[in-house]
Design an enzyme around this catalytic site. Structure first.
Site, PDB file in Angstrom:
ATOM      1  N   GLU B  67       0.852  -1.206   0.000  1.00 11.62           N
ATOM      2  CA  GLU B  67       0.000   0.000   0.000  1.00 11.62           C
ATOM      3  C   GLU B  67       0.888   1.256   0.000  1.00 11.62           C
ATOM      4  O   GLU B  67       0.654   2.203  -0.760  1.00 11.62           O
ATOM      5  CB  GLU B  67      -0.923  -0.030   1.219  1.00 11.62           C
ATOM      6  CG  GLU B  67      -1.813   1.191   1.361  1.00 11.62           C
ATOM      7  CD  GLU B  67      -1.953   1.618   2.809  1.00 11.62           C
ATOM      8  OE1 GLU B  67      -1.600   2.774   3.112  1.00 11.62           O
ATOM      9  OE2 GLU B  67      -2.376   0.797   3.651  1.00 11.62           O
ATOM     10  N   HIS B  68       1.905   1.264   0.849  1.00 10.71           N
ATOM     11  CA  HIS B  68       2.851   2.401   0.856  1.00 10.71           C
ATOM     12  C   HIS B  68       3.558   2.541  -0.496  1.00 10.71           C
ATOM     13  O   HIS B  68       3.732   3.643  -1.016  1.00 10.71           O
ATOM     14  CB  HIS B  68       3.903   2.203   1.944  1.00 10.71           C
ATOM     15  CG  HIS B  68       3.445   2.596   3.313  1.00 10.71           C
ATOM     16  ND1 HIS B  68       4.119   3.515   4.089  1.00 10.71           N
ATOM     17  CD2 HIS B  68       2.383   2.193   4.057  1.00 10.71           C
ATOM     18  CE1 HIS B  68       3.496   3.659   5.244  1.00 10.71           C
ATOM     19  NE2 HIS B  68       2.449   2.858   5.255  1.00 10.71           N
TER      20      HIS B  68
END
Lengths: 429, 450
Positions: B67-68
């Site tokens: 996600e990052h």
């Protein structure tokens, strides 16, 4: 697992505008000032009352009295005890909220706008505002809960840092008085009654209303909610917040991360430099992932998950604050980066490209800030409580667009004076 | 009250329930559109059915790390450029990872929706997982873990409680990942995760706002339509074997007050038309902690003054297994053993004496009011649809869910209180507070430094 804890930063200084909704304003016969937006989209109504009854209005040694007064107002009123209030509220599907910061004590109500529910909920709010019982037994219990909360918070590095920061920014000023276990234990029922009687008057009240009601209904309900408030004197002014001497406070803590705050008292509500500071701070540390602090501290070095800066304008000079948490071993290195970013920004201001990007986000993103009743209610209450112009939202885009890099540099140099900067480091090596 | 309120709801929600529109693109991506014209803004979300429960041992936390990394550049977009584009459109964006899913969103002026779709479609297919970027970002995630978990005693308790309650089911692993797994994670792990799960046929898009459905479908087709469908890995159920005895654990951490969390295994909702118990458990949670007048706070915080705070929670709509959790912080001078007895006593009282009609009605009122209030927030509407869809509940069935909940009887609440709260399926986790080594004392005040 949000990628960034930005929620806590929103709603501090963050407004932009193209054209706001129509705000109506009048003074009720009670003397309360009323701010109203009619919005028929959803069958709900939100009402908020703000009083100049925040923590800063508590007497010295009585820190905690403002918060306790506010919370006990929902815990017994008129003939109703706290259980009956909670039950009646639940029966109508309404929600009561609010709290106290340094300037303001707020009570808010969200209700369905259907007449029966609305009427029942407003009657409860009226009782809570006008006939709080301040039961001694409830006070004892809430004091114990508050003290327990304070003792717990005093073990947490984030809470310790926030308290030390406030104390260091505002020595001798009401904004620096933080409730302690000792000060809370001293608060008596008489203190609550006295605080209520002298601070919850109609002339110190701002009523904000938004939702599915007419102007006439809004007028009637504002008068009804404020007519029976105590005959309190008009609001007294707070002392000016002096600038502290530059200082660094270090507190030992075993946490894996050091919590760091850097800042100083900086900005009054209504200050003409507010817009340049807001636009500039977007570039420095307010613009989330695109800010300089985020780029240098997080993206480039991986020093922190959350790093931010903001101005919190208050009645008297509210803080400018930079905050971050970082692995204890690298606290000094991270702080050095923060100081370099700040120094460079103070000296040079934003680049033209940064300024343009900030304007696009703040001006073009204006509709996002006013797309719900909940968001508008907060703006209404701030405009009302701090005597901001009714055109505040409408004026915003023009003012944002007019800001120059030179304005920002000048405003930062005037308000963010490094000779008075406080640094608090909790934990770290 | 009930009938009137429900009429208000029908009136309020009529447009809403008739409203969401849905289309499935040829590549399997579902587009759900809720037209809401109240303000010239829109929420755009992309949800992937890949959460921490889909991870394997040794790479816990990779869903969240990816996600990052989704903000770290594609074949045509430099690292950080995604955020810049959203900001330049006047928007805000973020993302979140849970046990069941990973989701990305932007809130923008409605006319910028197409640009957001172009950006999301690009990173659905063209992510570049640069090793140098990964090396920086994994440090950020470790800082996030320190902030959220290592230095947060209650989070630690919950992490260890989940790890104890589940031995086989993947809910035992924390979303953020074990620190050692993060320390040993590589860009290749993230790349592998991306290739497995980031496909249009494993995702759905939700748009709520000042948009027309036809225009949204057209934009979606244009931007997302070209992302190719891919075969998805098989998902093994990994069901938790029956728990056969109480589990107890203690967590030491710097704190002042203890904390207690009781988690019972409970059924999740799989068949929303024919099951009854999950609804009854939801209503039980409402009776215990659904509003200001609910039982736990009334009896234990305000009445007995045994706790400074208490809570109850149960979520029936999950992909994995459900827990019914009751927790609290004892008042000063009171202990966790006493609090455990009292919390279990409250459930026993429901099991033995049942709940009043007025109590149940109060919980129903909250349900209905919440359905009206959510319409004040486009984000809340999008989140509701997204969460339910993640658990396999279609947005069309939101009305059915509310109806089923409203139909729960007092006898059904009493029956589940009797059935699901024995010792054998319980995991008890308690925080054992440790004094700070140096008492949090101020070390030095040095003027003029820095």
């Amino acid at each position: 697992m949000f990628r960034c804890l930005i929620a806590g930063l929103l709603g501090l200084v963050a407004i932009a505008a193209q054209a706001g909704p129509k705000i109506e304003h009048w003074t009720a016969p009670s003397g309360a000032r009323v701010f109203f937006i009619e919005s028929r989209v959803v069958p709900i109504v939100d009402v908020q009352l703000d009083f100049a009854a925040g923590g800063a209005y508590a007497a010295e040694g009585k820190a905690g009295v403002a918060g306790l007064t506010r919370s006990l107002m929902g815990m017994g009123a008129g003939e109703l005890d706290e259980e009956q209030i909670a039950e009646r509220l639940a029966d109508t599907g309404a929600m009561m909220g609010g709290g106290a910061d340094q300037d303001r004590a707020s009570i808010s109500l969200r209700s369905l706008s259907a007449p029966r529910e609305r009427e029942a909920a407003l009657e409860l709010l009226r009782l809570v505002l006008q006939q709080p019982s301040f039961s001694a037994a409830v006070l004892d219990r809430e004091k114990a809960r508050t003290v327990a909360g304070i003792r717990e918070a005093d073990t947490r590095p984030g809470s310790i840092a926030a308290k030390r920061f406030a104390a260091a920014l505002y020595p001798g000023h009401p904004y620096g008085r933080v409730p302690t276990a000792e000060s809370v234990e001293k608060v008596s029922r008489d203190d609550l009654l006295a605080f209520y009687r002298s601070n919850y008057g109609a002339k110190r009240a701002v009523v904000s209303i938004i939702g599915d009601v007419s102007r006439a209904e809004a007028e009637a309900l504002a008068q009804r909610l404020t007519a029976g408030l105590p005959q309190a004197p008009e609001k007294v002014s707070l002392p000016e917040a002096a600038l502290p001497a530059k200082n660094t406070v270090r507190v030992d803590h075993p946490a894996q991360q050091a919590h760091i705050h850097v800042g100083l008292p900086a900005l009054r509500r209504g200050d003409p430099d507010t817009i340049p500071l807001l636009v500039g701070n977007y570039v420095l540390g307010g613009g989330g992932f695109v800010s300089r602090l985020m780029k240098e501290v997080r993206e480039r070095r991986g020093y922190a998950y959350s790093v931010y800066s903001y101005f919190q304008p208050q009645r008297e000079r509210g803080p400018f604050q930079i905050g971050l948490q970082t692995k204890r071993e690298q606290a000094q290195a991270a702080l050095k980066v923060v100081e370099e970013v700040l120094a460079e920004f103070l000296a040079g201001g934003p680049s033209e490209a940064e300024l343009k990007a900030a304007k696009r986000n703040l001006a073009d993103g204006f509709p996002l800030r006013i797309d719900s009743n909940r968001k508008l209610l907060e703006y209404l209450s701030v405009i009302g409580f701090y005597d901001l112009p009714l055109t505040y939202l409408d004026d915003f885009p023009r003012k944002v667009e007019a800001v120059t890099a030179a304005d920002i540099r000048a405003a930062f140099q005037k308000h963010v004076k490094t000779d008075h900067m406080i640094t608090v480091i909790v934990g770290g090596e | 009250m009930k009938i009137r309120l429900f009429a208000a709801l029908a009136l309020a929600a009529g447009a809403a329930w008739a409203n969401p529109h849905e289309k499935t693109l040829a590549n399997g991506l579902r587009i759900i559109v809720q037209e809401d014209r109240r303000a010239p803004t829109a929420v755009h979300m992309v949800w992937y059915r890949a959460g921490s429960m889909d991870e394997t041992d040794g790479t816990s936390g990779v869903a969240h790390v990816l996600e990052h990394m989704m903000f770290k550049g594609t074949r045509t977009l430099k690292p950080g450029e995604f955020n810049k584009r959203v900001a330049a459109a006047g928007g805000r964006d973020n993302a979140f990872t849970s046990l069941d899913y990973t989701a990305y969103f932007q809130q923008v002026p409605a006319q910028r929706l197409g640009e957001m779709m172009a950006l999301e479609a690009d990173r659905m297919a063209n992510l570049v997982l640069d090793a140098g970027e990964f090396e920086q970002e994994i440090k950020v995630v470790m800082e996030e873990r320190r902030l959220r978990t290592e230095d947060n005693p209650q989070s630690l308790v919950h992490e260890k409680q989940m790890a104890a309650a589940f031995q086989a089911h993947p809910y035992r692993r924390p979303i953020i990942g074990w620190m050692n797994d993060l320390e040993n994670m590589t860009a290749a792990d993230a790349r592998d995760w991306y290739r497995r799960w980031y496909a249009p046929n494993n995702a759905y898009v939700i748009v709520v706002g000042d948009v027309s459905k036809d225009e949204v479908f057209r934009l979606a087709d244009k931007h997302y339509g070209k992302v190719p469908r891919r075969a998805l890995p098989e998902r093994k159920p990994q069901a938790e074997p029956a728990q056969v005895g109480v589990k107890r654990l203690s967590v030491k951490a710097p704190a002042k007050l203890p904390y207690l969390s009781l988690a019972w295994k409970a059924p999740a909702l799989r068949d929303l038309h024919n099951e009854r118990e999950p609804y009854a458990l939801e209503m039980l949670a409402g009776v215990l902690d659904g509003h200001e007048a609910a039982r736990l706070s009334k009896n234990l915080v305000r009445g007995a003054k045994l706790a400074v705070s208490v809570g109850a929670g149960y979520d029936a709509t999950v992909r994995g297994e459900a827990l019914f959790v009751v927790s609290g912080t004892p008042a000063e001078g009171r202990g966790v053993a006493e609090l455990e007895t009292a919390l279990r006593g409250e459930i026993a009282r429901v099991a033995n004496e049942g709940v009043g009609a007025d109590e149940l009605e109060r919980v129903r009122v909250q349900l209905i009011a919440a359905q009206v209030y959510k319409r004040d927030s486009m984000m809340a509407q999008a989140m509701e649809i997204g969460r339910l869809e993640a658990a396999g509940v279609r947005w069309r069935d939101i009305g059915t869910l509310i109806e089923k909940l409203r139909g729960v009887t007092a006898a059904e609440v009493q029956a589940v209180a009797k059935k699901y709260f024995g010792d054998d399926s319980l995991t008890v986790a308690a925080l054992d507070p440790q004094p700070l080594p140096e008492g949090g004392k101020q070390k030095s005040v040095s003027a003029g430094r820095h």
